[in-house]
Design a protein around this motif. Structure first.
Motif, PDB file in Angstrom:
ATOM      1  N   ASP B  58       0.775  -1.174  -0.113  1.00  0.00           N
ATOM      2  CA  ASP B  58      -0.026  -0.027   0.204  1.00  0.00           C
ATOM      3  C   ASP B  58       0.705   1.147  -0.008  1.00  0.00           C
ATOM      4  N   ASP B  59       2.015   1.323   0.222  1.00  0.00           N
ATOM      5  CA  ASP B  59       2.732   2.628   0.404  1.00  0.00           C
ATOM      6  C   ASP B  59       3.713   2.526  -0.770  1.00  0.00           C
ATOM      7  N   LEU B  60       3.323   1.658  -1.858  1.00  0.00           N
ATOM      8  CA  LEU B  60       3.954   1.931  -3.195  1.00  0.00           C
ATOM      9  C   LEU B  60       2.739   2.184  -4.396  1.00  0.00           C
ATOM     10  N   VAL B  61       1.695   2.738  -3.658  1.00  0.00           N
ATOM     11  CA  VAL B  61       0.483   3.088  -4.356  1.00  0.00           C
ATOM     12  C   VAL B  61       0.632   4.408  -5.091  1.00  0.00           C
ATOM     13  N   GLY B  62       0.085   4.719  -6.262  1.00  0.00           N
ATOM     14  CA  GLY B  62       0.051   6.045  -6.845  1.00  0.00           C
ATOM     15  C   GLY B  62      -1.275   6.662  -6.812  1.00  0.00           C
ATOM     16  N   ASP B  63      -2.257   5.811  -6.870  1.00  0.00           N
ATOM     17  CA  ASP B  63      -3.521   6.325  -6.695  1.00  0.00           C
ATOM     18  C   ASP B  63      -4.135   5.376  -5.637  1.00  0.00           C
ATOM     19  N   PRO B  64      -4.666   6.212  -4.447  1.00  0.00           N
ATOM     20  CA  PRO B  64      -5.286   5.781  -3.626  1.00  0.00           C
ATOM     21  C   PRO B  64      -6.724   5.216  -3.830  1.00  0.00           C
ATOM     22  N   THR B  66      -7.905   3.829  -6.394  1.00  0.00           N
ATOM     23  CA  THR B  66      -8.059   2.550  -7.019  1.00  0.00           C
ATOM     24  C   THR B  66      -7.157   1.570  -6.469  1.00  0.00           C
ATOM     25  N   SER B  71       3.866   4.606 -10.646  1.00  0.00           N
ATOM     26  CA  SER B  71       4.814   4.152 -11.865  1.00  0.00           C
ATOM     27  C   SER B  71       6.447   4.168 -11.543  1.00  0.00           C
ATOM     28  N   GLY B  72       6.527   4.886 -10.403  1.00  0.00           N
ATOM     29  CA  GLY B  72       8.214   4.882  -9.833  1.00  0.00           C
ATOM     30  C   GLY B  72       8.566   3.528  -9.441  1.00  0.00           C
TER      31      GLY B  72
END
Lengths: 134, 161
Positions: B58-64, B66, B71-72
C-alpha cells in the motif's frame, strides 16, 4: 487522481514533498535516504524517475486546475535522460506543461540538486486525458 | 560496518569475480537501498535475460482511490532488470550507468498483484549496452509496461563512492 495539494502514498513513503511553486509549477523535493540509494553513494535511477514523474503529474494537475478542466490523467509514457550521477543530497524536480490539449498532454521535467544549471536528469512524459467517470 | 560500507565491499568482490550470479547479486543488493525498499526479488535468468519482481504494497500506491501502483517502483524494477540483463549476458559484473530509459505504460497494473519484469540485453558494444524489457502483473503476453534503454560502461572508480 490525487489532489494537487497531496502526494500519493508512494511519494510520501519516498520522502517526496512540495517545496513551493516555481513559475506556476509545483517544485517537488526529496531528501536523500537509504531507501533512495542505488549504487553506493548515488541515488537510484528509479528513485529519480519516480521523482520526475511526480513533478510531471503535479505540474499537469496545476495547469488543468488553472484551465478549470476536471479530467482524469493517465501516464502514457516517459523517457528519461540521466545526465549526472545523483548525489546523496536533496533533489528537486519541476515539470513544464508544453501542451495540454483535449486528449493528450505533453510535459517536460528536469531534476537538479545544489546547482540548478547542472541537471541530474531530464525527461518528457505524455499523458492521456479523459473525462471523469461519474 | 554500516549498510553502504557493506555494499561497497560486496561491489568490490563482485567486480573481481569471473562470473555473474544474478541470484547471489540480488540477495546481496536487494537487502538495502532503493531495491530493498521496493522489495525486489530475483526470479530467474537465461543467457541474456533476467526476471525480477516485487509485491504490491500500500505504500507503493500511486492512486489511493483505485490502489493502482505508482509508476515509480515499476521504473525502478525495469531499471534494475535491464541493468542486470547486461551482466547476465556478459557473464560478468562491469560498472555501468543508465544513459536513458524509456517506458511505455500499456495499461494500469491490477491492484494487489505482484509485478514481474523480464528484461534482455539485445545488443552489446564496447562502451554501450542496449536493453529492452516488459513488466507484467501475471500474464507476460499482456504487459503493463514496455521499456527500452541504453547503459554506458564506466570506470570503476567513478561508479561508486
Amino acid at each position: 487522481m490525487m489532489k494537487s495539494t497531496e502526494l500519493p502514498p508512494y511519494a510520501q513513503a519516498m520522502g517526496m514533498e512540495f517545496a513551493g511553486t516555481d513559475n506556476g509549477s509545483p517544485l517537488i523535493a526529496m531528501d536523500f535516504a537509504e531507501r533512495a540509494m542505488g549504487r553506493p553513494g548515488f541515488l537510484h535511477g528509479g528513485a529519480i524517475g519516480g521523482l520526475l514523474e511526480m513533478a510531471g503529474f503535479t505540474a499537469l494537475e496545476a495547469e488543468l486546475e488553472r484551465q478549470g478542466a476536471d479530467v482524469r490523467i493517465k501516464p502514457i509514457n516517459i523517457s528519461v535522460e540521466y545526465l549526472r550521477g545523483g548525489l546523496p543530497e536533496r533533489i528537486y524536480a519541476r515539470g513544464e506543461v508544453v501542451r495540454a490539449g483535449r486528449r493528450v498532454a505533453n510535459v517536460r521535467i528536469d531534476a537538479w540538486q545544489s546547482d540548478r544549471e547542472r541537471p541530474v536528469a531530464s525527461c518528457w512524459m505524455n499523458f492521456q486525458l479523459s473525462p471523469k467517470k461519474t | 560496518m554500516d549498510q553502504s560500507e557493506a555494499n561497497e565491499n560486496a561491489f568490490e568482490r563482485f567486480s573481481r569475480d569471473n562470473s555473474f550470479d544474478p541470484s547471489a547479486w540480488s540477495e546481496r543488493m536487494n537487502f538495502g537501498g532503493h531495491s530493498g525498499f521496493i522489495g525486489m526479488r530475483y526470479h530467474q535468468h537465461g543467457d541474456n535475460w533476467i526476471e525480477l519482481g516485487f509485491d504490491w504494497r500500500d505504500d507503493l500506491v500511486g492512486d489511493p482511490e483505485t490502489g493502482v501502483l505508482a509508476s515509480g517502483p515499476i521504473i525502478s524494477l525495469l531499471d534494475n532488470a535491464t541493468s542486470m540483463s547486461v551482466w547476465t549476458r556478459t557473464g560478468q559484473f562491469r560498472p555501468q550507468v543508465t544513459l536513458d530509459l524509456r517506458i511505455d505504460y500499456t495499461r494500469a497494473a491490477a491492484p494487489r498483484k505482484p509485478i514481474v519484469a523480464r528484461a534482455e540485453c539485445y545488443q552489446l558494444r564496447r562502451s554501450m549496452a542496449f536493453v529492452r524489457g516488459i513488466a507484467h502483473d501475471g500474464d507476460p503476453a499482456d504487459p503493463v509496461a514496455h521499456a527500452a534503454g541504453i547503459f554506458m560502461l564506466v570506470e570503476g572508480q567513478e561508479w561508486a563512492k
